[in-house]
Design a protein around this motif. Structure first.
Motif: not given
Length: 330
Positions: A240-266
């Motif tokens: 992600x590249x979320x401007x002005x977001x200072x949360x250091x807590x991982x977001x499970x929904x964001x994590x799931x979307x990251x895995x899904x995007x990468x799985x489209x390639x591999x």
């Protein structure tokens, strides 16, 4: 600057404030020039933003464009040398693909990247029509940061856990005639510099299902990116590249979307066992990187060196050279 040169303020050496990749690389470069250097870091190197980085060499989300290419190429050459001993330095040269990127759309620096080439559409992985292939430095940051500390120590420098809170870096200025400010996002309050802002990056660490090359598809105008970097013992997925977001807590929904995007390639990434999650705040700055010297009221020198956005690793050695010039010319 001669290592024995000083003034009225304490130690005649230099204090670099900030223990991330920018601060440590700057300190090493100064020490290589014969300057006596101490690094003050609020955090252990393993807890810095740099330790979270991917970290692939590539100019990404960094300004000013007129300077970035030259800085990046200096770093590229140094990393190519360090890749000769990857176990010690954490630097390897790894093949991969930048999807969604045209060679003609890059700056003049791209012509000096060995082996960088445009791929025919049928060779671009995933749902992308264009892409570039290259063999680039991929840095295992925990190993590389430890190597930088060891290299600094070998050259006679030191790494200390010290926190600077006072205006004008007063604590460091009381002990060194020259202070180099490599505090990243913290310079927003310490300088203070209101041009600095966080750009949040979230990563997912998984077991590597046999991916031997890196991949990126990063739109500088989007808050979503897709990339995976094979590192020893893990595969790093982003991001992600979320401007002005200072949360250091991982977001499970964001994590799931990251895995899904990468799985489209591999596709094998979809079933990879998750090892952990990481979040870091990139120190972006309106107007770009600041590498600038100013005289303190007591006559000492304060060199500012921060605002590297998403490319601190990429430009670290080139920017360190420029900051060292300001110190040695000061």
């Amino acid at each position: 600057m001669d290592g024995d040169r000083g003034g009225d303020s304490g130690d005649s050496g230099v204090i670099v404030v900030g223990g991330g990749v920018v601060g440590l690389t700057t300190a090493v470069r100064l020490a290589e020039r014969g300057v006596r250097v101490r690094v003050w870091s609020r955090d252990p190197v393993a807890a810095t933003t740099s330790a979270v980085a991917g970290a692939l060499w590539w100019p990404y989300r960094i300004e000013p464009a007129a300077e970035v290419g030259a800085w990046s190429l200096v770093s590229l050459r140094r990393y190519a040398e360090l890749a000769g001993d990857p176990a010690a330095t954490g630097v390897r040269l790894v093949p991969g693909v930048h999807a969604g990127t045209l060679l003609d759309g890059l700056g003049a620096w791209a012509k000096e990247v060995p082996g960088l080439r445009q791929l025919p559409p049928e060779e671009v992985p995933g749902p992308y029509a264009v892409g570039l292939a290259a063999r680039l430095p991929l840095i295992d940051m925990p190993v590389h940061l430890a190597w930088l500390v060891a290299r600094l120590t070998e050259l006679g420098g030191s790494f200390e856990r010290r926190t600077v809170t006072g205006p004008g870096f007063a604590e460091a200025a009381a002990e060194a005639r020259t202070v180099v400010d490599c505090t990243g996002l913290a310079a927003r309050e310490l300088v203070p510099d209101p041009r600095l802002r966080p750009v949040r990056g979230q990563l997912v660490l998984v077991e590597d299902p046999g991916v031997g090359s890196w991949f990126t598809a990063a739109d500088g105008a989007s808050d979503k990116t897709t990339y995976f970097f094979p590192q020893p013992g893990r595969l790093i997925l982003g991001g992600t590249a979320e401007e002005d977001d200072e949360s250091l807590t991982p977001d499970p929904a964001v994590a799931a979307r990251i895995v899904a995007r990468c799985a489209l390639v591999r596709p094998e990434i979809a079933d990879a066992r998750i090892l952990g999650h990481r979040v870091g705040l990139r120190p972006a700055r309106t107007g770009g990187v600041r590498i600038e010297a100013e005289r303190r009221p007591d006559g000492g020198l304060l060199v500012h060196h921060y605002g590297h956005g998403g490319a601190g690793v990429t430009v670290a050695w080139g920017c360190a050279e420029r900051a060292a010039d300001l110190v040695c010319g000061g």
